[in-house]
Design a protein around this motif. Structure first.
Motif: not given
Length: 169
Positions: A161-169
Motif C-alpha cells: 500500500v502506497w501511503h505517501y509522497f510528500w515534502s518534509e513539511d
C-alpha cells in the motif's frame, strides 16, 4: 536488514539499502507500477498506481487538500510548473535512491530516499546532485537557508500500500 538508529520511540529505522531484491514482493510491485507510470512522462499515468490502493496516498502532511480532491490535480498543484512535470522528475529521482525500512509498531514501511532519515554527506558531486533532484523547487530556499536537504519522501507499507509522497513539511 540490520537495524540502525531509532528515529523516535515508535520508529526503528534500518540502515540504508539499495537492494531492491530485498523488498517484499508487494512493495516491488507498486514501485514498478509507479516507475512504469513515470516512464510515460504524464502525471495522469500516475492514476493507475494511485487507484491501485484501496485508500489514496497522501501528498501533503498538513492536510492542505480536502477529502475527495482529485489526486492528480493535487500532484499538479504541488508541482512548480503546475502541470506535474516537476512531480514526475522528483518521484523518479526519489525512487532511484536507496531506501530504509521503518518498523512502526505492527506496521513496516519502506521509505525513499534513505538520506531523508540518514542525513550523511554525499560521497561525491554526482551523488550530491542526485540528492538535490529529490527536493521540490518550493523547498529550495528553505533548504539552502538551513543548509540541509528537505527531500520529498515516498512511503510504501510491506503489504504494497502506497501511503505517501510528500515534502518534509
Amino acid at each position: 536488514m540490520p537495524r540502525a538508529k531509532t528515529q523516535n520511540q515508535a520508529d526503528i529505522v534500518s540502515a540504508p539499502s539499495a537492494d531492491l531484491a530485498a523488498l517484499p514482493a508487494p512493495v516491488r510491485a507498486i514501485r514498478d507500477k509507479i516507475l512504469a507510470a513515470l516512464d510515460k512522462n504524464d502525471v495522469e499515468a500516475l492514476r493507475i498506481p494511485i487507484d491501485w490502493n484501496e485508500v489514496r496516498p497522501l501528498f501533503a502532511k498538513s492536510g492542505a487538500f480536502k477529502a475527495g480532491t482529485d489526486p492528480v490535480e493535487i500532484l499538479k498543484t504541488l508541482s512548480f510548473d503546475g502541470k506535474g512535470r516537476e512531480t514526475i522528475e522528483i518521484m523518479r529521482a526519489v525512487l532511484a535512491q536507496p531506501y530504509v525500512r521503518i518498523a512502526r509498531g505492527p506496521v513496516t514501511l519502506y521509505e525513499w530516499p534513505a538520506f531523508g532519515r540518514h542525513p550523511t554527506p554525499p560521497a561525491n558531486e554526482e551523488e550530491a546532485q542526485a540528492r538535490w533532484r529529490c527536493v521540490r523547487f518550493s523547498d529550495l530556499a528553505r533548504a539552502n537557508a538551513e543548509r540541509k536537504l528537505r527531500p520529498t519522501r515516498l512511503g510504501v507499507a510491506s503489504d504494497g500500500v502506497w501511503h505517501y509522497f510528500w515534502s518534509e513539511d
